[in-house]
Design a protein around this motif. Structure first.
Motif, mmCIF file in Angstrom:
data_model
loop_
_atom_site.group_PDB
_atom_site.id
_atom_site.type_symbol
_atom_site.label_atom_id
_atom_site.label_comp_id
_atom_site.label_asym_id
_atom_site.label_seq_id
_atom_site.Cartn_x
_atom_site.Cartn_y
_atom_site.Cartn_z
ATOM 1 N N ARG A 90 0.823 -1.211 0.000
ATOM 2 C CA ARG A 90 0.000 0.000 0.000
ATOM 3 C C ARG A 90 0.861 1.267 0.000
ATOM 4 O O ARG A 90 0.348 2.366 -0.009
ATOM 5 N N ARG A 125 -7.738 -1.729 -1.211
ATOM 6 C CA ARG A 125 -7.687 -2.123 0.203
ATOM 7 C C ARG A 125 -6.466 -3.008 0.473
ATOM 8 O O ARG A 125 -5.842 -2.930 1.514
ATOM 9 N N TRP A 126 -6.067 -3.804 -0.491
ATOM 10 C CA TRP A 126 -5.011 -4.800 -0.320
ATOM 11 C C TRP A 126 -3.698 -4.431 -1.016
ATOM 12 O O TRP A 126 -2.735 -5.180 -0.973
#
Length: 137
Positions: A90, A125-126
């Protein structure tokens, strides 16, 4: 490793391939880009696109966490080609404009910025996808 071709709204297939997160994957990524651009009749973009995808893969190899990355080549419109690399980190890349003496790492996005019409990061999100777009003829 398998290559996936998926129909897109613009009428051109999108090409993608999952690769190991190793420096040698840059060559496979360049091959995927050359194949897609040749299929679309965009041979004049191949040299710049190969450099861009090499830099995006290099960044993912250096900064991502898991053992694989996904290289994506799409044509979101008749006027542009998008090259992207998806990884599970991220951490968002940033354009380095500083110079740290003889340090040759960390300047790849300067090349991406110079060769593409625009580039950016899509966060998930991942993980993320770092991409660059080149204008077609």
């Amino acid at each position: 490793m398998s290559v996936t071709a998926t129909p897109r709204p613009a009428g051109h297939p999108g090409y993608s391939q999952t690769m190991r997160r190793v420096p040698e994957s840059a060559e496979a990524a360049r091959t995927l880009v050359r194949t897609a651009l040749a299929a679309w009749g965009q041979q004049d973009l191949i040299e710049d696109a190969a450099l861009v995808i090499s830099e995006l893969v290099s960044n993912a190899v250096h900064h991502a966490r898991l053992e694989s990355i996904r290289v994506i080549v799409t044509r979101p419109s008749e006027k542009c080609v998008r090259l992207g690399v998806v990884d599970r980190s991220r951490n968002i890349p940033y354009l380095r404009t500083d110079s740290h003496g003889d340090n040759t790492r960390g300047r790849g996005l300067l090349l991406v910025d110079a060769l593409t019409d625009r580039w950016g990061t899509d966060r998930y999100r991942w993980g993320k996808q770092v991409w660059g777009e080149l204008t077609c003829d």
